[in-house]
Scaffold this motif. Structure first.
Motif, PDB file in Angstrom:
ATOM      1  N   ASP A  56     -12.988   9.771 -15.408  1.00 37.19           N
ATOM      2  CA  ASP A  56     -12.999  10.667 -14.339  1.00 37.19           C
ATOM      3  C   ASP A  56     -11.664  10.934 -13.623  1.00 37.19           C
ATOM      4  OD1 ASP A  56     -12.387   8.184 -13.232  1.00 37.19           O
ATOM      5  OD2 ASP A  56     -14.032   8.198 -11.959  1.00 37.19           O
ATOM      6  N   ALA A  57     -10.696  10.596 -14.522  1.00 37.50           N
ATOM      7  CA  ALA A  57      -9.360  11.016 -13.766  1.00 37.50           C
ATOM      8  C   ALA A  57      -8.872  10.019 -12.534  1.00 37.50           C
ATOM      9  CB  ALA A  57      -8.969  12.462 -13.669  1.00 37.50           C
ATOM     10  N   ASP A  58      -9.609   9.066 -12.311  1.00 32.60           N
ATOM     11  CA  ASP A  58      -9.468   8.097 -11.077  1.00 32.60           C
ATOM     12  C   ASP A  58      -9.343   6.735 -11.654  1.00 32.60           C
ATOM     13  OD1 ASP A  58      -9.532   6.633  -8.836  1.00 32.60           O
ATOM     14  OD2 ASP A  58     -11.195   7.622  -8.183  1.00 32.60           O
ATOM     15  N   THR A  59      -7.965   6.367 -11.512  1.00 26.76           N
ATOM     16  CA  THR A  59      -7.570   4.835 -11.921  1.00 26.76           C
ATOM     17  C   THR A  59      -7.880   3.752 -10.982  1.00 26.76           C
ATOM     18  OG1 THR A  59      -5.279   5.159 -11.249  1.00 26.76           O
ATOM     19  CG2 THR A  59      -5.830   5.822 -13.360  1.00 26.76           C
ATOM     20  N   ASN A  60      -8.276   4.152  -9.820  1.00 28.46           N
ATOM     21  CA  ASN A  60      -8.768   2.995  -8.806  1.00 28.46           C
ATOM     22  C   ASN A  60      -9.551   1.952  -9.575  1.00 28.46           C
ATOM     23  OD1 ASN A  60      -9.781   1.382  -6.484  1.00 28.46           O
ATOM     24  ND2 ASN A  60     -10.765   3.130  -5.557  1.00 28.46           N
ATOM     25  N   GLY A  61      -9.295   0.695  -9.688  1.00 23.94           N
ATOM     26  CA  GLY A  61      -9.875  -0.495 -10.051  1.00 23.94           C
ATOM     27  C   GLY A  61     -10.844  -1.185  -9.144  1.00 23.94           C
ATOM     28  N   ASN A  62     -10.924  -0.772  -8.025  1.00 27.71           N
ATOM     29  CA  ASN A  62     -11.771  -1.423  -7.069  1.00 27.71           C
ATOM     30  C   ASN A  62     -13.221  -0.840  -7.103  1.00 27.71           C
ATOM     31  OD1 ASN A  62     -13.103  -2.254  -4.581  1.00 27.71           O
ATOM     32  ND2 ASN A  62     -11.142  -2.757  -3.730  1.00 27.71           N
ATOM     33  N   TRP A  63     -14.151  -1.956  -7.369  1.00 30.16           N
ATOM     34  CA  TRP A  63     -15.615  -1.436  -7.685  1.00 30.16           C
ATOM     35  C   TRP A  63     -16.189  -0.590  -6.406  1.00 30.16           C
ATOM     36  CZ3 TRP A  63     -18.974  -1.365 -11.371  1.00 30.16           C
ATOM     37  CH2 TRP A  63     -20.404  -1.213 -10.953  1.00 30.16           C
ATOM     38  N   SER A  64     -15.748  -0.930  -5.215  1.00 31.34           N
ATOM     39  CA  SER A  64     -16.132  -0.054  -4.112  1.00 31.34           C
ATOM     40  C   SER A  64     -15.919   1.444  -4.232  1.00 31.34           C
ATOM     41  CB  SER A  64     -15.814  -0.790  -2.911  1.00 31.34           C
ATOM     42  OG  SER A  64     -14.437  -0.814  -2.653  1.00 31.34           O
ATOM     43  N   SER A  93      -6.355   1.003   1.138  1.00 30.92           N
ATOM     44  CA  SER A  93      -5.775  -0.162   1.563  1.00 30.92           C
ATOM     45  C   SER A  93      -4.670  -0.132   2.670  1.00 30.92           C
ATOM     46  CB  SER A  93      -4.798  -0.964   0.167  1.00 30.92           C
ATOM     47  OG  SER A  93      -5.756  -1.179  -0.642  1.00 30.92           O
ATOM     48  N   PHE A  94      -4.019   0.840   2.744  1.00 31.81           N
ATOM     49  CA  PHE A  94      -3.090   0.867   4.100  1.00 31.81           C
ATOM     50  C   PHE A  94      -3.756   0.903   5.137  1.00 31.81           C
ATOM     51  CE2 PHE A  94      -1.115   3.591   7.220  1.00 31.81           C
ATOM     52  CZ  PHE A  94       0.550   2.986   7.272  1.00 31.81           C
ATOM     53  N   ASN A  95      -5.112   1.872   5.389  1.00 29.74           N
ATOM     54  CA  ASN A  95      -6.085   2.058   6.372  1.00 29.74           C
ATOM     55  C   ASN A  95      -6.628   0.739   6.775  1.00 29.74           C
ATOM     56  OD1 ASN A  95      -5.210   4.686   6.689  1.00 29.74           O
ATOM     57  ND2 ASN A  95      -6.978   5.406   5.621  1.00 29.74           N
ATOM     58  N   THR A  96      -6.995   0.011   5.757  1.00 24.33           N
ATOM     59  CA  THR A  96      -7.514  -1.383   6.076  1.00 24.33           C
ATOM     60  C   THR A  96      -6.770  -2.331   6.734  1.00 24.33           C
ATOM     61  OG1 THR A  96      -9.212  -0.834   4.167  1.00 24.33           O
ATOM     62  CG2 THR A  96      -8.755  -3.205   4.878  1.00 24.33           C
ATOM     63  N   ALA A  97      -5.623  -2.285   6.107  1.00 27.19           N
ATOM     64  CA  ALA A  97      -4.527  -3.329   6.665  1.00 27.19           C
ATOM     65  C   ALA A  97      -4.318  -2.962   8.056  1.00 27.19           C
ATOM     66  CB  ALA A  97      -3.241  -3.466   6.058  1.00 27.19           C
ATOM     67  N   VAL A  98      -3.828  -1.514   8.383  1.00 27.57           N
ATOM     68  CA  VAL A  98      -3.719  -1.185   9.729  1.00 27.57           C
ATOM     69  C   VAL A  98      -4.859  -1.441  10.652  1.00 27.57           C
ATOM     70  CG1 VAL A  98      -3.478   0.874  11.055  1.00 27.57           C
ATOM     71  CG2 VAL A  98      -2.043   0.730   9.162  1.00 27.57           C
ATOM     72  N   ASP A  99      -5.920  -1.366  10.310  1.00 23.33           N
ATOM     73  CA  ASP A  99      -7.176  -1.595  11.050  1.00 23.33           C
ATOM     74  C   ASP A  99      -7.255  -3.172  11.587  1.00 23.33           C
ATOM     75  OD1 ASP A  99     -10.038  -0.977  12.342  1.00 23.33           O
ATOM     76  OD2 ASP A  99     -10.485  -2.377  10.979  1.00 23.33           O
ATOM     77  N   SER A 121       0.686  -1.313   0.025  1.00 20.87           N
ATOM     78  CA  SER A 121      -0.025  -0.044  -0.011  1.00 20.87           C
ATOM     79  C   SER A 121       0.900   1.295  -0.032  1.00 20.87           C
ATOM     80  CB  SER A 121      -0.935   0.135   1.032  1.00 20.87           C
ATOM     81  OG  SER A 121      -1.843  -1.070   1.060  1.00 20.87           O
ATOM     82  N   VAL A 122       1.936   1.204   0.653  1.00 22.89           N
ATOM     83  CA  VAL A 122       3.062   2.448   0.850  1.00 22.89           C
ATOM     84  C   VAL A 122       3.391   2.582  -0.703  1.00 22.89           C
ATOM     85  CG1 VAL A 122       5.092   3.194   1.613  1.00 22.89           C
ATOM     86  CG2 VAL A 122       3.361   2.357   3.243  1.00 22.89           C
ATOM     87  N   PHE A 123       3.996   1.702  -1.140  1.00 24.28           N
ATOM     88  CA  PHE A 123       4.507   1.613  -2.690  1.00 24.28           C
ATOM     89  C   PHE A 123       3.429   2.167  -3.875  1.00 24.28           C
ATOM     90  CE2 PHE A 123       5.435   0.191  -6.692  1.00 24.28           C
ATOM     91  CZ  PHE A 123       6.903   0.634  -7.069  1.00 24.28           C
ATOM     92  N   LEU A 124       2.264   1.620  -3.512  1.00 29.95           N
ATOM     93  CA  LEU A 124       1.209   2.336  -4.463  1.00 29.95           C
ATOM     94  C   LEU A 124       0.524   3.395  -3.981  1.00 29.95           C
ATOM     95  CD1 LEU A 124      -0.681  -1.224  -4.849  1.00 29.95           C
ATOM     96  CD2 LEU A 124       1.110  -0.377  -6.475  1.00 29.95           C
ATOM     97  N   ASP A 125       0.899   4.038  -2.691  1.00 33.28           N
ATOM     98  CA  ASP A 125       0.298   5.249  -2.214  1.00 33.28           C
ATOM     99  C   ASP A 125      -1.359   4.912  -2.241  1.00 33.28           C
ATOM    100  OD1 ASP A 125       0.306   7.767  -1.124  1.00 33.28           O
ATOM    101  OD2 ASP A 125      -0.326   8.644  -3.043  1.00 33.28           O
ATOM    102  N   ASP A 126      -1.522   3.854  -1.854  1.00 39.68           N
ATOM    103  CA  ASP A 126      -2.973   3.361  -1.778  1.00 39.68           C
ATOM    104  C   ASP A 126      -3.485   3.495  -0.241  1.00 39.68           C
ATOM    105  OD1 ASP A 126      -5.454   2.229  -1.503  1.00 39.68           O
ATOM    106  OD2 ASP A 126      -5.044   0.481  -2.751  1.00 39.68           O
ATOM    107  N   ARG A 127      -3.934   4.666   0.013  1.00 41.08           N
ATOM    108  CA  ARG A 127      -4.286   5.007   1.378  1.00 41.08           C
ATOM    109  C   ARG A 127      -5.330   4.231   2.005  1.00 41.08           C
ATOM    110  NH1 ARG A 127      -3.340   9.437   4.579  1.00 41.08           N
ATOM    111  NH2 ARG A 127      -2.119  10.696   2.685  1.00 41.08           N
TER     112      ARG A 127
END
Length: 634
Positions: free
Chosen positions: A512-520, A184-190, A176-182
């Motif tokens: 929409d300038a958002d490359t997030n591939g997660n449906w949610s 996923s990072f927060n989910t993992a920390v939780d 998550s840090v490498f991807l700058d995926d906040r």
């Protein structure tokens, strides 16, 4: 990530001095097979790992290549020899260009072991070596995002022995840090915050340990069985104490890796589990040193040997914060475990962390504690800006709630390369009390001739303790924002249509300038299940087109986008039939027969077009995270 530039600079100086244990640790690393410049990567499309890695189809190859990439990255940073940087990238590129999936029962653990090391290697190389091509960095990111992260964060194993999920979380946080995926990072920390209390027991938990988060251990009988028959619970005992101390060691290491990585992001997880982890360290170290095992513990017998797993936790709690951990320290010094080696997801931690003082804030013999502060940036990396365009970066400086003193003379400012400009004031505060925060937002503008590529924006904070009894020296904190310069995307916010709409996945989501591939995340399109579904965008005018990037859905169903055409035309497409469109005059087409990545890039088109379409050849649903269209590079 797990190790910072400042920590490596300390190691570099100690190795140059010939100081121990760093010199011996470096020599052992440099002499290992993982450090060889003759090493050849052995990537696999499918890594199949059953129980105890049987079958072992690529399991050892992937783990050792990931460790080798990290080893080579460390050597590059410690020696400056570019051959090691090139070897690290060679290994990372080999796997990112080949790996498609992890399968069989050990797949999530395998993805954790290898993903943790791959992420550390990638993070070091991304930030310290300019010779890694941007498209290969993106391909490597896609591998971590598509092949590792879902296995370690989505495909959870809450009812397995706890070292599994802790190792998986180690990988998830690093990736998550490498991807700058906040998110996923927060989910993992939780999950980590709930998993660690379910792994190391404190008497304050009650008569029974905390159940594993989201698991099914909901009766006393099931909990005792899960703890391998242990019925008496005392401070420090672990869920796997009565299984094998080696697995407990893995649990210690993975727990500390997550906390150390979070520390480098400005988040204190160590403090949340301080009592739990330090009591567990001393509990297990005592038996490692030969204390007799009482009858109430594991039936009076115990298999010992935690292996090379305690350096990171011990350095933080004892080395940086002065906590008294005599048994842990004695075992590290006398067991012969130092210098630690590399295996599974552990690598050279005597070298990187033993006695490493970087980040030390206070120890009891240093007098009154200096201020405890946090500097955060949002976003921290991969903020995309076009030449001549602008982005916003917010800096937040906080005097932590656990600080024993307020601060004064606060200055937080950004530095930029020549030609770049920043609007907005630095943070200037005469005084901030404990718990107070100061924030500023800068508008950062790239020069119109900014070349494609990555650059860092250093942000520097300086401050002093408000009470002179805590010292009057100036304290400093630094963070880096990573900016990515890219040419304009011609498709952003342009009119988009598709053959049908399923589950609310409207076509505008792909522009929409958002490359997030997660449906949610609400940024993925979806058609109904139909024959030859299509999506297209109208660029508004005929443009020169040099590159198209297709971003696939990532949370599931990525295989649906595996046999498709990308079509470009100056004139509107006249039919929904793929055959008819392919026969339409002056239509350019590229048939893609493998699963789309995040992204898949079609380059050197060198043609004109106003309409861009993505169309499946068969019957399925079409989902896209983003479609980007770029002009040729000048």
């Amino acid at each position: 990530m797990l190790v910072t530039a400042a920590q490596l600079e300390f190691v570099r100086e100690k190795v140059a001095e010939g100081a121990e244990p760093w010199a011996s640790a470096f020599d052992e690393m440099a002499a290992s097979d993982l450090a060889s410049l003759d090493r050849e990567a052995n990537p696999r499309e499918i890594v199949e790992c059953g129980s105890n890695s049987q079958p072992n189809n690529g399991c050892t190859d992937e783990r050792e290549d990931a460790l080798a990439a990290y080893t080579q990255a460390l050597l590059w940073n410690l020696t400056g020899e570019e051959a090691h940087a090139q070897k690290a990238i060679e290994i990372l590129d080999a796997w990112s260009g080949t790996l498609k999936d992890h399968t069989n029962s050990n797949a999530p653990l395998q993805a954790g072991w290898s993903g943790a090391s791959f992420a550390r290697a990638g993070e070091l190389m991304k930030h310290t070596y300019g010779g890694w091509p941007a498209d290969r960095v993106e391909r490597f990111a896609a591998m971590l995002r598509d092949e590792h992260l879902p296995q370690v964060l989505v495909d959870r194993r809450p009812n397995h022995n706890g070292n599994w999920e802790l190792i998986m979380l180690d990988a998830a946080v690093g990736i998550s840090v490498f991807l700058d995926d906040r998110e996923s990072f927060n989910t993992a920390v939780d999950i980590w915050k709930r998993r660690v209390p379910a792994y190391f027991y404190l008497e304050s938990d009650g008569a029974l340990p905390v159940p594993p988060p989201d698991g099914n251990k909901d009766t006393p009988e099931s909990m005792i069985g899960y703890w391998h028959g242990q019925e008496t619970f005392v401070d420090g005992v672990s869920q796997e104490t009565c299984r094998n101390f080696g697995y407990v060691g893995w649990g210690f290491a993975a727990t500390a890796h997550v906390a150390e990585t979070a520390r480098h992001q400005g988040i204190d997880l160590y403090g949340e589990v301080r009592e739990r982890v330090t009591k567990a360290l001393e509990f297990h170290a005592g038996y490692e040193l030969g204390e007799p095992v009482p009858d109430w513990l594991c039936g009076g017998t115990k298999q010992r040997s935690m292996g090379p797993t305690l350096e990171v936790a011990y350095n933080y709690y004892h080395g940086l914060h002065g906590m008294d951990l005599p048994k842990t320290g004695e075992w590290l010094e006398t067991s012969g475990i130092r210098p630690t080696h590399a295996n599974y997801f552990l690598a050279w931690e005597t070298l990187t962390h033993a006695g490493n003082p970087i980040g030390q804030r206070w120890a009891p013999d240093l007098g009154p504690a200096p201020p405890e502060t946090t500097l955060l940036l949002d976003p921290t990396s991969n903020q995309v800006v076009e030449p001549g365009g602008s982005v916003e970066v917010t800096a937040t400086f906080t005097v932590d709630d656990n600080s024993t003193v307020a601060v004064s003379d606060v200055l937080v400012a950004a530095e930029l390369p020549e030609g770049w400009t920043v609007e907005g004031d630095p943070i200037r505060q005469e005084r901030l009390e404990v718990g107070e925060t100061a924030t500023t937002t800068w508008t950062v503008t790239a020069p119109s001739d900014a070349p494609d590529g990555r650059l860092t924006m250093p942000v520097h904070a300086s401050y002093r303790a408000a009470d002179p009894n805590h010292g009057r020296e100036t304290h400093e904190r630094d963070r880096l924002a990573l900016l990515v310069v890219t040419k304009p995307n011609l498709a952003t916010a342009k009119p988009a249509t598709q053959s049908s709409i399923g589950f609310g996945g409207v076509p505008e989501r792909a522009v929409d300038a958002d490359t997030n591939g997660n449906w949610s995340g609400g940024s993925v399109t979806h058609t109904t299940f139909e024959d030859q579904p299509w999506w297209q965008v109208d660029l508004g005018a005929v443009h020169e087109i040099g590159e198209i990037a297709i971003w696939n859905r990532t949370d599931c169903c990525s295989e649906r986008l595996s046999d498709y055409h990308v079509l470009v035309s100056d004139e509107p497409f006249t039919s929904g039939s793929l055959t008819d469109v392919l026969n339409q005059p002056a239509v350019w087409s590229s048939h893609q027969t493998t699963q789309a990545g995040s992204p898949t890039r079609l380059v050197d088109l060198n043609r004109t077009g106003r309409y861009v379409r993505v169309q499946l050849t068969g019957n399925n649903a079409l989902s896209l995270a983003e479609v980007q269209v770029f002009a040729p590079s000048s």
